[in-house]
Motif scaffolding. Sequence first.
Motif, PDB file in Angstrom:
ATOM      1  N   PHE A 241       7.750  -1.094  -6.468  1.00  0.00           N
ATOM      2  CA  PHE A 241       8.169  -0.609  -5.149  1.00  0.00           C
ATOM      3  C   PHE A 241       7.041  -0.634  -4.115  1.00  0.00           C
ATOM      4  CE2 PHE A 241      10.806   1.265  -8.430  1.00  0.00           C
ATOM      5  CZ  PHE A 241      12.077   0.955  -7.967  1.00  0.00           C
ATOM      6  N   GLY A 242       5.805  -0.789  -4.578  1.00  0.00           N
ATOM      7  CA  GLY A 242       4.678  -0.732  -3.656  1.00  0.00           C
ATOM      8  C   GLY A 242       4.329   0.719  -3.319  1.00  0.00           C
ATOM      9  N   HIS A 243       3.251   0.926  -2.594  1.00  0.00           N
ATOM     10  CA  HIS A 243       2.942   2.293  -2.185  1.00  0.00           C
ATOM     11  C   HIS A 243       2.211   2.287  -0.840  1.00  0.00           C
ATOM     12  CE1 HIS A 243      -0.683   1.267  -4.765  1.00  0.00           C
ATOM     13  NE2 HIS A 243      -1.194   1.415  -3.557  1.00  0.00           N
ATOM     14  N   LYS A 244       2.219   3.473  -0.259  1.00  0.00           N
ATOM     15  CA  LYS A 244       1.480   3.652   0.984  1.00  0.00           C
ATOM     16  C   LYS A 244       0.076   4.145   0.642  1.00  0.00           C
ATOM     17  CE  LYS A 244       2.492   6.135   5.012  1.00  0.00           C
ATOM     18  NZ  LYS A 244       2.269   5.355   6.220  1.00  0.00           N
ATOM     19  N   ARG A 245      -0.848   3.807   1.486  1.00  0.00           N
ATOM     20  CA  ARG A 245      -2.220   4.275   1.297  1.00  0.00           C
ATOM     21  C   ARG A 245      -2.238   5.799   1.181  1.00  0.00           C
ATOM     22  NH1 ARG A 245      -7.102   3.586   5.598  1.00  0.00           N
ATOM     23  NH2 ARG A 245      -8.536   4.848   4.403  1.00  0.00           N
ATOM     24  N   GLY A 246      -2.927   6.309   0.186  1.00  0.00           N
ATOM     25  CA  GLY A 246      -3.032   7.753   0.030  1.00  0.00           C
ATOM     26  C   GLY A 246      -1.866   8.397  -0.688  1.00  0.00           C
ATOM     27  N   ALA A 247      -0.901   7.578  -1.148  1.00  0.00           N
ATOM     28  CA  ALA A 247       0.276   8.123  -1.824  1.00  0.00           C
ATOM     29  C   ALA A 247      -0.118   8.839  -3.118  1.00  0.00           C
ATOM     30  CB  ALA A 247       1.278   7.011  -2.126  1.00  0.00           C
ATOM     31  N   PHE A 248      -1.145   8.344  -3.774  1.00  0.00           N
ATOM     32  CA  PHE A 248      -1.717   9.044  -4.934  1.00  0.00           C
ATOM     33  C   PHE A 248      -3.206   8.708  -4.982  1.00  0.00           C
ATOM     34  CE2 PHE A 248       0.710   5.290  -6.080  1.00  0.00           C
ATOM     35  CZ  PHE A 248      -0.253   4.475  -6.666  1.00  0.00           C
TER      36      PHE A 248
END
Length: 454
Positions: A213-220
């Motif tokens: 799904f991809g992720h946003k910067r800082g998501a984890f």
Amino acid sequence: MMRRVLVVDDEENLRLVLRTFLKRQGYQVEVADNGETALEMVESFGPDFILTDVRMPRMGGLDLLATLRAKGNEATVVVMSAYGNIDLALEAMKAGAYDYVQKPFKNDEILLTLRKAEERECLRRENRALRQEVLRDSVFEQMLAKSDSMQQIFRTITKVAVFKTTALISGESGVGKELVARALHQRSDRKDGPFVAVNCGAIPENLLESELFGHKRGAFTDASSDRVGLFEQADGGVLFLDEIGELPLPLQVKLLRVLQEDTVRRIGDNRDIPIDVRITAATHRDLSAEVKAGRFREDLFYRVNVLQIRVPPLRERREDIPLLIDHFIDKNNARLGTSIRAINPDARRLLMEYSWPGNVRELENTIERGIVLAEADTLTEVDLPDRIHQARDPIRLQLSSGELSIKKTNRVIEEVLIRRALKQTKGNRTRAAKLLEISHRALLYKIKGYEIDL
Ligand SMILES: Nc1ncnc2c1ncn2[C@@H]1O[C@H](COP(=O)(O)OP(=O)(O)OP(=O)(O)O)[C@@H](O)[C@H]1O
Ligand SMILES: [Mg+2]
């Protein structure tokens, strides 16, 4: 008629003699005194035959041969080697030389070898043409098969490829599920779009989610930058979810959402990104059983199982085996730079009868291994692994069947021993009976009972 001969030898006298002799026989002849010069001449002269020495300063015969093969040159190579270099000559045969002659030789020997080679070349052309004809109906994208069951699959792929329908490809390991998925892509109007494959069983759950799904910067913690997931990468094309049965339950929920809404949301993001992706899934499991066991969501199952393509195991379509054997021999020859030309009947029979638990992949690996082990230019039964030999042993089969009847098992052993004794005595029953330590009469009776043909 093929009439151009290139003679390669560092001995000037030999070059001279052969050139004169072969010219008189009607051949066009050129000579070179080492492998490097020979290579240059091959380009300009285009010989049908190359007669080459093995040992030469500056590129010997073996290197010359290897280079020619690597370049796809089809000239027939005959190696000339002095007594004592037979090992090198045999090595050359394995690497694709047609024949070797031992030095010193009489001119007639060379002539005979060339004539033989010409004949073989004609046969080879005919064979190739024949094989091409047989192959025409048996090739589909990267797949080879002539069995009815596979031909049916080819027709199905052609029919459904144009739709965006989700396809579920099932079948044992190594049957060719990925090739089916690729063919579905190739035959669709998405073929210029991406084909993105992901093995759901090979990536740990926490990584798989951001992979898909991809992720946003800082998501984890580790998400130091934005990441585009595989769904987005496959936009306009196909996402191949291999081993979908291994997809963890929480991700199954998310996948279902993507399928229903045609959008994805990167981890840590609140935007829905619209995507146009065709999902193709594969599994070696029985997904409906997984549903019953609570390991696979029923709603997702119905969603992916719109169109199921079951690829049958190789043992259920043995008529594909000869085709695949030849294909893998060619493929591995090209890859390994070897020149295996044939497989002997005993080896072929073993391959036909084996049960292939690892299916086409196992067959491919078996051929590759055999090619590496083969002593000359033919694959023989000696080059096949033990498990394939043992699988044919009726006693072993009986013992591994779980059968407990002493009587039935004894019969199997008895029959094997009788056949063995008769083979050893070339069918002489009196002597066989002696070896078996039974009476002649008892032997005749058993031969009839086991329906042994002599
Ligand atoms: N019909 C075929 N013709 C030629 N090559 C084939 C065929 N079927 C399978 N192969 C080859 O066999 C190997 C295994 O095929 P593939 O990876 O598609 O199998 P799979 O069913 O996806 O296996 P797994 O379940 O282990 O992932 C590949 O190298 C593939 O190229
Ligand atoms: Mg696979």
